[in-house]
Design a protein around this motif. Structure first.
Motif, PDB file in Angstrom:
ATOM      1  N   ASP A  80       0.801  -1.226   0.000  1.00 32.27           N
ATOM      2  CA  ASP A  80       0.000   0.000   0.000  1.00 32.27           C
ATOM      3  C   ASP A  80       0.832   1.274   0.000  1.00 32.27           C
ATOM      4  OD1 ASP A  80      -2.771  -0.973   0.108  1.00 32.27           O
ATOM      5  OD2 ASP A  80      -2.129  -1.892   1.983  1.00 32.27           O
ATOM      6  N   GLN A  81       2.105   1.174   0.395  1.00 29.20           N
ATOM      7  CA  GLN A  81       2.980   2.344   0.345  1.00 29.20           C
ATOM      8  C   GLN A  81       4.419   1.881   0.541  1.00 29.20           C
ATOM      9  OE1 GLN A  81       3.915   5.235  -0.990  1.00 29.20           O
ATOM     10  NE2 GLN A  81       1.877   5.954  -0.362  1.00 29.20           N
ATOM     11  N   MET A  82       5.360   2.661  -0.002  1.00 26.48           N
ATOM     12  CA  MET A  82       6.787   2.375   0.153  1.00 26.48           C
ATOM     13  C   MET A  82       7.498   3.595   0.693  1.00 26.48           C
ATOM     14  SD  MET A  82       7.742   0.304  -3.314  1.00 26.48           S
ATOM     15  CE  MET A  82       6.750  -1.075  -3.899  1.00 26.48           C
ATOM     16  N   THR A  83       8.448   3.352   1.600  1.00 27.44           N
ATOM     17  CA  THR A  83       9.185   4.429   2.246  1.00 27.44           C
ATOM     18  C   THR A  83      10.665   4.065   2.271  1.00 27.44           C
ATOM     19  OG1 THR A  83       7.262   4.823   3.662  1.00 27.44           O
ATOM     20  CG2 THR A  83       9.338   5.846   4.323  1.00 27.44           C
ATOM     21  N   THR A  84      11.514   5.033   1.999  1.00 27.75           N
ATOM     22  CA  THR A  84      12.958   4.799   2.068  1.00 27.75           C
ATOM     23  C   THR A  84      13.377   4.598   3.517  1.00 27.75           C
ATOM     24  OG1 THR A  84      13.303   6.180   0.120  1.00 27.75           O
ATOM     25  CG2 THR A  84      15.221   5.754   1.505  1.00 27.75           C
ATOM     26  N   GLY A  85      14.171   3.566   3.762  1.00 26.97           N
ATOM     27  CA  GLY A  85      14.678   3.283   5.103  1.00 26.97           C
ATOM     28  C   GLY A  85      16.064   3.873   5.314  1.00 26.97           C
TER      29      GLY A  85
END
Length: 313
Positions: free
Chosen positions: A227-232
């Motif tokens: 549902d969503q992607m975020t940089t770690g």
């Protein structure tokens, strides 16, 4: 009589492979999208993982039910790059104020190719890869070789191929693979001392650097997809080989305790592609000495860096 009554597909039937920034995550842009060509593509490998959950019940050796729980998607793209914009989606930390061209954006890709559907003729088919974020980027080059970029992507969804006009898009701008004419970058383009460490230049046999963006992929109940992607937390590491004898500075760096991080850079092509690193530290050295010499001595250093920005200088 053969059971194959249609022409088989292969990579030479590809017509376009291009990308465009998303407006809404995992939602196809259909109104006049403008796509940008990926470049010189050695390999494009999409993948899908269908997660099935088995349920068993007393009284049977066999599975009672098998339910689909989740679909995860990804892809790898190997290219011979000649400019920076595509690579920066893996090398540039997210800029949340001005997201364009950084990890703050997600992309969607279009793959256009020819295939049959059971008849002798072939037509253009379109596959869309939605909600894409580059997880890892590796640049490498060796003597007598070309600069190569290997990228691995997390993908929200890969659509079933369609052969409708323009893939259902309205007045899209789609660059053909044949429109790419720029030459790839060679090891020659960086000069004979392409690496600089703390102000000193060095000859290089091989160089490799990787950005790992450790993408966080969130999925929530009822979706079945990311549902969503975020940089770690971004990790930068690499390696290089350099002949013994230039000086003893590198031996001193890796020996120092504590080691002081320095600035370093690698020129892939003068005025076109340079990697500028900060807090550069050597973390390992492999320099074997073997009887009956068949090669000259070379340090094989591993390194880490805090930042590594791709620029033209």
């Amino acid at each position: 009589m053969s059971s194959i009554t249609w022409p088989l597909a292969h990579s030479a039937r590809a017509e376009a492979f291009a990308y465009t920034p998303e407006v809404t995550f995992r939602t196809l842009k259909t109104a006049s999208p403008t796509y940008t060509a990926v470049g010189i593509i050695g390999e494009f490998r999409p993948r899908i993982n269908d997660v099935e959950i088995d349920t068993r019940n007393l009284g049977s050796h066999l599975i009672y039910a098998r339910q689909t729980a989740f679909h995860s998607y990804g892809m790898t793209i190997q290219t011979w790059p000649f400019d920076l914009p595509f690579l920066k989606y893996g090398s540039e930390p997210p800029n949340y104020t001005t997201p364009a061209g950084t990890q703050a954006e997600t992309l969607q890709f279009l793959y256009k190719y020819q295939q049959a559907q059971g008849t002798a003729g072939t037509t253009s088919h379109y596959v869309f890869l939605l909600g894409c974020k580059m997880n890892t980027l590796e640049l490498s080059v060796s003597s007598q070789g070309l600069v190569e970029a290997t990228t691995d992507w997390m993908v929200g969804e890969i659509t079933v191929p369609v052969n409708t006009a323009n893939g259902g898009l309205t007045t899209p701008t789609i660059p053909a693979l044949s429109a790419t004419t720029t030459a790839p970058i060679s090891n020659i383009d960086g000069g004979n001392t392409p690496m600089t460490i703390n102000g000193i230049t060095y000859p290089i046999k091989e160089f490799r650097i990787q950005w790992n963006n450790n993408i966080i992929a969130d999925d929530f109940n009822g979706s079945g997809l990311v549902d969503q992607m975020t940089t770690g937390g971004i990790e930068i590491s690499g390696s290089f080989r350099t002949p013994v004898g230039k000086n003893l500075l590198l031996e001193g760096f890796v020996h120092d305790f504590p080691q002081t991080g320095v600035n370093a850079s690698y020129v892939f092509k003068t005025g076109v592609m340079v990697c500028n690193m900060t807090e550069f530290k050597l973390v390992a050295d492999d320099n074997p000495h073997v009887s009956g010499p068949q090669d000259t001595d070379k340090h094989a250093f591993n390194f880490v860096a805090k930042t590594a920005a791709l620029a033209t200088s």
